[in-house]
Design a protein around this motif. Structure first.
Motif, PDB file in Angstrom:
ATOM      1  N   GLU A  45       0.801  -1.338   0.029  1.00  0.00           N
ATOM      2  CA  GLU A  45       0.077  -0.113   0.130  1.00  0.00           C
ATOM      3  C   GLU A  45       0.722   1.293  -0.093  1.00  0.00           C
ATOM      4  N   MET A  46       1.856   1.410   0.907  1.00  0.00           N
ATOM      5  CA  MET A  46       2.642   2.587   1.014  1.00  0.00           C
ATOM      6  C   MET A  46       4.097   2.329   0.525  1.00  0.00           C
ATOM      7  N   LEU A  47       4.152   2.773  -0.791  1.00  0.00           N
ATOM      8  CA  LEU A  47       5.342   2.434  -1.584  1.00  0.00           C
ATOM      9  C   LEU A  47       6.077   3.744  -2.344  1.00  0.00           C
ATOM     10  N   PRO A  48       6.266   4.582  -1.322  1.00  0.00           N
ATOM     11  CA  PRO A  48       7.049   5.978  -1.884  1.00  0.00           C
ATOM     12  C   PRO A  48       8.242   5.808  -2.609  1.00  0.00           C
ATOM     13  N   HIS A  49       9.033   4.574  -1.923  1.00  0.00           N
ATOM     14  CA  HIS A  49      10.448   4.137  -2.580  1.00  0.00           C
ATOM     15  C   HIS A  49      10.293   3.432  -3.649  1.00  0.00           C
ATOM     16  N   ILE A  50       9.245   3.143  -4.491  1.00  0.00           N
ATOM     17  CA  ILE A  50       9.258   2.461  -5.745  1.00  0.00           C
ATOM     18  C   ILE A  50       9.241   3.522  -6.670  1.00  0.00           C
ATOM     19  N   ARG A  51      10.584   3.104  -7.511  1.00  0.00           N
ATOM     20  CA  ARG A  51      10.832   4.043  -8.810  1.00  0.00           C
ATOM     21  C   ARG A  51      10.269   3.433 -10.275  1.00  0.00           C
ATOM     22  N   SER A  52       9.406   4.178 -10.664  1.00  0.00           N
ATOM     23  CA  SER A  52       8.841   3.501 -12.150  1.00  0.00           C
ATOM     24  C   SER A  52       9.967   3.790 -13.128  1.00  0.00           C
ATOM     25  N   LEU A  53      11.056   4.417 -12.975  1.00  0.00           N
ATOM     26  CA  LEU A  53      11.950   4.965 -13.958  1.00  0.00           C
ATOM     27  C   LEU A  53      12.691   3.405 -14.375  1.00  0.00           C
ATOM     28  N   ILE A  54      13.180   2.793 -13.284  1.00  0.00           N
ATOM     29  CA  ILE A  54      14.090   1.570 -13.362  1.00  0.00           C
ATOM     30  C   ILE A  54      13.212   0.473 -14.004  1.00  0.00           C
ATOM     31  N   ALA A  55      12.025   0.518 -14.154  1.00  0.00           N
ATOM     32  CA  ALA A  55      11.127  -0.554 -15.011  1.00  0.00           C
ATOM     33  C   ALA A  55      10.802  -0.036 -16.265  1.00  0.00           C
ATOM     34  N   TYR A  56      11.178   1.136 -16.921  1.00  0.00           N
ATOM     35  CA  TYR A  56      10.705   1.686 -18.006  1.00  0.00           C
ATOM     36  C   TYR A  56      11.635   0.976 -19.143  1.00  0.00           C
ATOM     37  N   ASN A  57      10.853   0.556 -20.057  1.00  0.00           N
ATOM     38  CA  ASN A  57      11.445  -0.224 -21.379  1.00  0.00           C
ATOM     39  C   ASN A  57      11.511   0.856 -22.472  1.00  0.00           C
ATOM     40  N   ALA A  58      12.832   1.293 -22.659  1.00  0.00           N
ATOM     41  CA  ALA A  58      13.036   2.234 -23.639  1.00  0.00           C
ATOM     42  C   ALA A  58      12.805   1.731 -24.953  1.00  0.00           C
ATOM     43  N   GLU A  59      13.020   0.429 -25.350  1.00  0.00           N
ATOM     44  CA  GLU A  59      12.639  -0.088 -26.452  1.00  0.00           C
ATOM     45  C   GLU A  59      11.246  -0.788 -26.732  1.00  0.00           C
ATOM     46  N   SER A  60      10.251  -0.219 -26.030  1.00  0.00           N
ATOM     47  CA  SER A  60       8.843  -0.514 -26.011  1.00  0.00           C
ATOM     48  C   SER A  60       8.341  -0.191 -27.622  1.00  0.00           C
ATOM     49  N   GLN A  61       7.712  -0.896 -28.209  1.00  0.00           N
ATOM     50  CA  GLN A  61       7.253  -0.771 -29.461  1.00  0.00           C
ATOM     51  C   GLN A  61       5.892  -0.001 -29.441  1.00  0.00           C
ATOM     52  N   VAL A  62       5.338  -0.060 -28.196  1.00  0.00           N
ATOM     53  CA  VAL A  62       3.990   0.927 -28.097  1.00  0.00           C
ATOM     54  C   VAL A  62       4.499   2.219 -27.891  1.00  0.00           C
ATOM     55  N   THR A  63       5.395   2.877 -27.184  1.00  0.00           N
ATOM     56  CA  THR A  63       6.221   3.840 -26.975  1.00  0.00           C
ATOM     57  C   THR A  63       6.483   4.611 -28.124  1.00  0.00           C
ATOM     58  N   GLU A  64       7.259   3.589 -29.126  1.00  0.00           N
ATOM     59  CA  GLU A  64       7.420   4.153 -30.380  1.00  0.00           C
ATOM     60  C   GLU A  64       6.428   4.765 -31.149  1.00  0.00           C
ATOM     61  N   THR A  65       5.063   4.445 -31.167  1.00  0.00           N
ATOM     62  CA  THR A  65       3.903   4.792 -31.921  1.00  0.00           C
ATOM     63  C   THR A  65       3.452   6.123 -31.588  1.00  0.00           C
ATOM     64  N   MET A  66       4.027   6.681 -30.386  1.00  0.00           N
ATOM     65  CA  MET A  66       3.622   7.937 -29.987  1.00  0.00           C
ATOM     66  C   MET A  66       4.485   8.983 -30.897  1.00  0.00           C
ATOM     67  N   ARG A  67       5.544   8.814 -31.320  1.00  0.00           N
ATOM     68  CA  ARG A  67       6.442   9.715 -32.188  1.00  0.00           C
ATOM     69  C   ARG A  67       5.603  10.440 -33.231  1.00  0.00           C
ATOM     70  N   PRO A  68       4.943   9.317 -34.133  1.00  0.00           N
ATOM     71  CA  PRO A  68       4.468   9.944 -35.341  1.00  0.00           C
ATOM     72  C   PRO A  68       3.363  11.028 -35.265  1.00  0.00           C
ATOM     73  N   ASN A  69       2.879  11.149 -33.881  1.00  0.00           N
ATOM     74  CA  ASN A  69       1.863  11.800 -33.668  1.00  0.00           C
ATOM     75  C   ASN A  69       2.497  13.197 -32.916  1.00  0.00           C
ATOM     76  N   GLY A  70       3.799  13.314 -32.691  1.00  0.00           N
ATOM     77  CA  GLY A  70       4.401  14.428 -32.065  1.00  0.00           C
ATOM     78  C   GLY A  70       4.552  14.307 -30.613  1.00  0.00           C
ATOM     79  N   VAL A  71       3.983  13.397 -29.959  1.00  0.00           N
ATOM     80  CA  VAL A  71       4.448  12.977 -28.531  1.00  0.00           C
ATOM     81  C   VAL A  71       5.788  12.630 -28.523  1.00  0.00           C
ATOM     82  N   LEU A  72       6.414  13.372 -27.874  1.00  0.00           N
ATOM     83  CA  LEU A  72       7.947  13.125 -27.854  1.00  0.00           C
ATOM     84  C   LEU A  72       8.745  12.924 -26.416  1.00  0.00           C
ATOM     85  N   MET A  73       7.736  13.242 -25.384  1.00  0.00           N
ATOM     86  CA  MET A  73       8.125  13.092 -23.971  1.00  0.00           C
ATOM     87  C   MET A  73       7.160  12.572 -23.242  1.00  0.00           C
ATOM     88  N   GLY A  74       7.354  11.789 -21.749  1.00  0.00           N
ATOM     89  CA  GLY A  74       6.278  11.459 -20.935  1.00  0.00           C
ATOM     90  C   GLY A  74       6.667  11.495 -19.575  1.00  0.00           C
TER      91      GLY A  74
END
Length: 437
Positions: free
Chosen positions: A114-143
């Motif tokens: 329940e109380m998880l302030p120490h959990i960091r989403s960043l270290i789980a982020y997959n920079a090679e996600s094919q879903v994330t890649e589909t943001m770029r053709p619409n101009g969504v370049l940061m998140g």
């Protein structure tokens, strides 16, 4: 059997290689000048025929091309008749945390507890996600990549969408703490013999008290000797030092008023409401307490029977008109795939009476201010990151949002994805059919 396993693994790796994300772009090696485009600065200003120059990943000039065309240098892009925008920013996104909803091994958006302030989403982020890649053709370049689940979900970080790994992607680490505020009402649990209608939640105040107790315990711990290395309490230090924004996910009017009281009790200067479905009922309190809002996805149905049928569509526009600092987020069903529709969420605000340049702020400068990255992102201004794109037409309109070029920190990125490849493939199919008639 061993040979079969090796063959299977090699074949699997080959398939992954064929479908992998585009290779991150090379660092900018020469100046780039965009000449003649209509520049939508992101702060409400428009330059009809502009000159934009960027070098070493930073914008060095933004001016009227007619007065400064001779200053263009390096690689020159003739963008007459086109439009240039700052890169759009998707806040409260879970991009890169889940790839396929039905495959649990690709789902890393929340943790047990329940109380998880120490959990960091960043270290789980997959920079090679094919879903994330589909943001770029619409101009969504940061998140802003935010965790889900729990009472306190953990911390988000802000990334750009052209990187080898999460270290390369990060542009602001651990920017904020995310809290899921409890609901003051709940539906009856029919499977326990309760009336299925909506009723006050008996646990509501107890849950608020639990959150307050956690904050008090963390403060007491940080004021002590801290010998036992309690990670959740240690993670609260930047919240109390006001170095970390608190994002509270909440929708109801009563709940938001209780959040405002909680803000005052805990002396939280940097607090943002996420969702804020009933925010139009408390705009005076939001302005008085300097609380910005990340409104939920506009393309949604009303939550309650008595609501205006178009409330989700007009919420961002109406809050903006009343003087609240507003950005748009897109959490909910199929949120990762739908994040690419961010510019069209802002376009919906235009359809409901908001000036087009004001609507653009909802996904550029306003969001940058809310996330605390407006010193280097959100607008086309000298000294800021050259994260921008060129579109053939209005980028807030799905009919004319057609990118020809895009840059992240000055790097020219690919706009190819699995979806664009499929689109081209089937366009060829229909073109052949037409040619054979």
């Amino acid at each position: 059997m061993k040979l079969f396993n090796i063959t299977f693994i090699l074949a699997f790796i080959s398939v992954l290689g064929l479908n992998a994300q585009q290779m991150p772009a090379e660092k900018q090696s020469e100046a780039v000048s965009i000449v003649g485009a209509t520049a939508h600065i992101g702060n409400g200003e428009v330059i009809e025929k502009s000159l934009i120059i960027f070098e070493d990943g930073k914008i060095t000039k933004v001016s009227d091309a007619s007065a400064a065309a001779s200053q263009a240098k390096g690689m020159i892009i003739n963008a007459e008749g086109k439009h240039v925008y700052p890169g759009f920013i998707a806040p409260n996104a879970s991009l890169g945390l889940v790839e396929i909803d039905a495959v649990k091994a690709t789902d890393d958006e929340d943790e047990i507890g329940e109380m998880l302030p120490h959990i960091r989403s960043l270290i789980a982020y997959n920079a090679e996600s094919q879903v994330t890649e589909t943001m770029r053709p619409n101009g969504v370049l940061m998140g802003q990549i935010a965790p889900r689940g729990g009472f306190i979900s953990g911390t988000s970080s802000i990334v750009q969408f052209d990187a080898w790994n999460w270290e390369d992607a990060a542009i602001k680490t651990d920017d904020g703490l995310h809290i899921n505020w409890p609901n003051s009402v709940r539906r009856g649990r029919w499977w326990m013999g309760e009336d299925p209608g909506v009723k006050p939640s008996k646990e509501y105040q107890d849950e608020i008290n639990k959150l307050k107790s956690f904050f008090a315990e963390a403060k007491a711990y940080l004021a002590g000797d801290q010998k036992d290395n309690n990670l959740p309490y240690l993670a609260m230090k930047d919240v109390f030092n006001k170095n970390k924004t608190v994002y509270i996910h909440v929708d109801g009017e009563k709940e938001m008023l209780d959040v405002i009281a909680f803000k005052k009790d805990e002396n939280l200067d940097n607090l943002v409401l996420v969702g804020a479905y009933d925010a139009l009922n408390i705009t005076d309190q939001l302005k008085e307490n300097n609380i910005p809002v990340l409104t939920g996805r506009p393309h949604s149905l009303p939550n309650q029977d008595g609501d205006d049928y178009d409330l989700p569509y007009k919420l961002a526009a109406e809050l903006t008109k009343k003087g609240v600092l507003v950005g748009i987020e897109g959490s909910g069903d199929m949120e990762r795939m739908n994040s690419r529709n961010l510019p069209f969420y802002a376009g919906t605000a235009v359809a409901f009476g908001l000036d087009k340049e004001e609507a653009l702020k909802l996904i550029t400068s306003n969001t940058a201010k809310i996330l605390g990255i407006d010193d280097f992102a959100g607008t086309l201004e000298e000294g800021k990151d050259a994260t921008l794109f060129i579109s053939e037409g209005d980028a807030l309109d799905m009919r004319t949002n057609k990118l020809t070029d895009a840059f992240i920190q000055g790097r020219k990125i690919s706009l190819e994805t699995r979806q664009t490849k499929l689109w081209k493939r089937y366009m060829q199919k229909y073109e052949r059919q037409e040619a054979s008639k």
